[in-house]
Design a protein around this motif. Structure first.
Motif, PDB file in Angstrom:
ATOM      1  N   GLU A  58       0.864  -1.173   0.000  1.00 49.72           N
ATOM      2  CA  GLU A  58       0.000   0.000   0.000  1.00 49.72           C
ATOM      3  C   GLU A  58       0.909   1.234   0.000  1.00 49.72           C
ATOM      4  OE1 GLU A  58      -3.837   1.693   2.574  1.00 49.72           O
ATOM      5  OE2 GLU A  58      -2.671  -0.014   3.302  1.00 49.72           O
ATOM      6  N   TYR A  59       0.362   2.387  -0.396  1.00 44.70           N
ATOM      7  CA  TYR A  59       1.130   3.636  -0.467  1.00 44.70           C
ATOM      8  C   TYR A  59       2.291   3.540  -1.460  1.00 44.70           C
ATOM      9  CZ  TYR A  59      -1.398   4.512   3.882  1.00 44.70           C
ATOM     10  OH  TYR A  59      -2.391   4.663   4.829  1.00 44.70           O
ATOM     11  N   GLY A  60       2.237   2.552  -2.376  1.00 51.24           N
ATOM     12  CA  GLY A  60       3.246   2.430  -3.414  1.00 51.24           C
ATOM     13  C   GLY A  60       4.468   1.620  -3.036  1.00 51.24           C
ATOM     14  N   PRO A  64      -8.414   4.412   2.686  1.00 52.80           N
ATOM     15  CA  PRO A  64      -8.977   3.571   3.748  1.00 52.80           C
ATOM     16  C   PRO A  64      -8.071   3.434   4.969  1.00 52.80           C
ATOM     17  CG  PRO A  64      -7.945   2.199   2.105  1.00 52.80           C
ATOM     18  CD  PRO A  64      -7.775   3.613   1.627  1.00 52.80           C
ATOM     19  N   GLY A  65      -6.936   4.156   4.991  1.00 54.79           N
ATOM     20  CA  GLY A  65      -5.992   4.017   6.090  1.00 54.79           C
ATOM     21  C   GLY A  65      -5.111   2.792   5.908  1.00 54.79           C
ATOM     22  N   PRO A  66      -4.133   2.595   6.808  1.00 54.89           N
ATOM     23  CA  PRO A  66      -3.270   1.409   6.719  1.00 54.89           C
ATOM     24  C   PRO A  66      -4.089   0.132   6.833  1.00 54.89           C
ATOM     25  CG  PRO A  66      -2.370   3.022   8.250  1.00 54.89           C
ATOM     26  CD  PRO A  66      -3.762   3.471   7.924  1.00 54.89           C
ATOM     27  N   MET A  67      -3.903  -0.774   5.889  1.00 51.38           N
ATOM     28  CA  MET A  67      -4.708  -1.990   5.831  1.00 51.38           C
ATOM     29  C   MET A  67      -3.840  -3.213   6.107  1.00 51.38           C
ATOM     30  SD  MET A  67      -7.641  -0.674   5.185  1.00 51.38           S
ATOM     31  CE  MET A  67      -8.687  -1.999   4.624  1.00 51.38           C
ATOM     32  N   ILE A  68      -3.823  -3.649   7.366  1.00 54.61           N
ATOM     33  CA  ILE A  68      -3.061  -4.829   7.758  1.00 54.61           C
ATOM     34  C   ILE A  68      -3.966  -5.734   8.580  1.00 54.61           C
ATOM     35  CG2 ILE A  68      -1.041  -5.685   8.996  1.00 54.61           C
ATOM     36  CD1 ILE A  68       0.302  -3.057   8.539  1.00 54.61           C
ATOM     37  N   GLN A 116      -1.554  -8.624   4.372  1.00 47.81           N
ATOM     38  CA  GLN A 116      -2.216  -7.511   3.703  1.00 47.81           C
ATOM     39  C   GLN A 116      -3.709  -7.769   3.566  1.00 47.81           C
ATOM     40  OE1 GLN A 116      -1.633  -7.261  -0.450  1.00 47.81           O
ATOM     41  NE2 GLN A 116      -2.186  -5.114  -0.633  1.00 47.81           N
ATOM     42  N   ILE A 117      -4.507  -6.726   3.822  1.00 48.53           N
ATOM     43  CA  ILE A 117      -5.914  -6.733   3.442  1.00 48.53           C
ATOM     44  C   ILE A 117      -5.969  -6.093   2.063  1.00 48.53           C
ATOM     45  CG2 ILE A 117      -8.212  -5.858   3.970  1.00 48.53           C
ATOM     46  CD1 ILE A 117      -7.409  -5.848   6.911  1.00 48.53           C
ATOM     47  N   ARG A 118      -6.491  -6.805   1.078  1.00 48.37           N
ATOM     48  CA  ARG A 118      -6.283  -6.408  -0.305  1.00 48.37           C
ATOM     49  C   ARG A 118      -6.860  -5.035  -0.636  1.00 48.37           C
ATOM     50  NH1 ARG A 118      -3.324  -9.107  -3.294  1.00 48.37           N
ATOM     51  NH2 ARG A 118      -2.978 -11.300  -2.951  1.00 48.37           N
ATOM     52  N   VAL A 119      -5.953  -4.151  -1.029  1.00 53.78           N
ATOM     53  CA  VAL A 119      -6.292  -2.874  -1.646  1.00 53.78           C
ATOM     54  C   VAL A 119      -5.268  -2.683  -2.755  1.00 53.78           C
ATOM     55  CG1 VAL A 119      -7.278  -1.831   0.443  1.00 53.78           C
ATOM     56  CG2 VAL A 119      -4.836  -1.564  -0.036  1.00 53.78           C
ATOM     57  N   PRO A 120      -5.544  -1.855  -3.750  1.00 56.24           N
ATOM     58  CA  PRO A 120      -4.530  -1.616  -4.787  1.00 56.24           C
ATOM     59  C   PRO A 120      -3.241  -1.062  -4.183  1.00 56.24           C
ATOM     60  CG  PRO A 120      -6.664  -0.795  -5.491  1.00 56.24           C
ATOM     61  CD  PRO A 120      -6.816  -1.178  -4.047  1.00 56.24           C
ATOM     62  N   LYS A 121      -2.119  -1.533  -4.692  1.00 57.01           N
ATOM     63  CA  LYS A 121      -0.831  -1.126  -4.116  1.00 57.01           C
ATOM     64  C   LYS A 121      -0.602   0.379  -4.226  1.00 57.01           C
ATOM     65  CE  LYS A 121       4.097  -2.250  -4.244  1.00 57.01           C
ATOM     66  NZ  LYS A 121       5.138  -3.072  -4.897  1.00 57.01           N
TER      67      LYS A 121
END
Length: 235
Positions: free
Chosen positions: A82-84, A134-138, A144-149
């Motif tokens: 996340e966040y690239g 969505p904030g940090p997704m762990i 990882q909780i799947r969100v686009p990287k």
């Protein structure tokens, strides 16, 4: 990491030797800005393997320990993919005076060097970025909780652009006399390399201790290879 026992003030000009990475040559203190801080740094470094996370070779595994560098103990994971970045982490020991230290890493394949960096950023700016939906997704197990990287990647990139890169590794933050200090190492180029995305540092050639403040970090102590002839000094 527990704070080392307090010692009395020493003269600003002194020299001591510590071991480099396992199998490496010794290092000498060649610059001292604060004798009391450097004396405690000596105590820490004398029994420390100078390893970092993502080290291979003499340090063992990617979870190599050194100055409390085991991610299970001294690091707080903020985001995965996340966040690239592949991973974003901050030290368990927090900086002060509006400053935050963050670690980023990007896995770039087994046959390429992994991007690993330590950054100093504004603490409020970091809080604002992490508050963006969505904030940090762990997950609870660190997965990882799947969100686009690339989620909030632009915002995080701007945060780093307004910050300062400290080093190309995860340099540990250590408390000495109640204040946070960054320990930054340099490795012998001939003994350094990459193996399946992990870094090999066969011999540490320099260790520098910086204070952590809102301005340019100040060198407190510097240790170089033993065969260099330099005299200790002070500002």
């Amino acid at each position: 990491m527990k704070q080392s026992t307090l010692y009395g003030l020493l003269l600003l000009s002194f020299t001591f030797t510590v071991l480099a990475a396992p199998g490496g040559r010794g290092l000498e203190l060649t610059y001292s800005h604060n004798a009391s801080v450097c004396n405690k740094a000596k105590r820490i470094l004398s029994s420390d393997p100078s390893c970092r996370p993502f080290d291979e070779g003499t340090c063992g595994t990617s979870a190599a320990s050194g100055m409390g560098a085991d991610p299970g103990g001294s690091y707080e994971e903020l985001a995965v993919n996340e966040y690239g970045f592949t991973q974003i982490v901050r030290p368990g020991i927090r900086a002060r005076d509006g400053v935050a230290i963050v670690y980023v890493q990007e896995f770039q394949g087994d046959s390429h060097p992994r991007l690993i960096e330590t950054w100093k950023v504004g603490a409020d700016d970091l809080t604002q970025i992490l508050a963006l939906p969505p904030g940090p997704m762990i997950g609870k197990n660190g997965s990882q909780i799947r969100v686009p990287k690339n989620t909030n990647a632009d915002a995080f990139s701007k945060l780093l652009a307004h910050g300062q890169k400290i080093s190309d590794e995860w340099s540990p933050v250590v408390m000495i006399e109640g204040n946070p200090y960054l320990f930054v190492r340099e490795c012998d180029a001939a003994s350094a390399g990459w193996d399946y995305g992990l870094y090999t540092c066969g011999k540490v050639t320099k260790l520098t201790v910086f204070d952590v403040n809102p301005h340019q970090p100040t060198v407190q102590c510097r240790l170089d290879k033993r065969n260099k002839t330099k005299s200790s000094g002070s500002k």
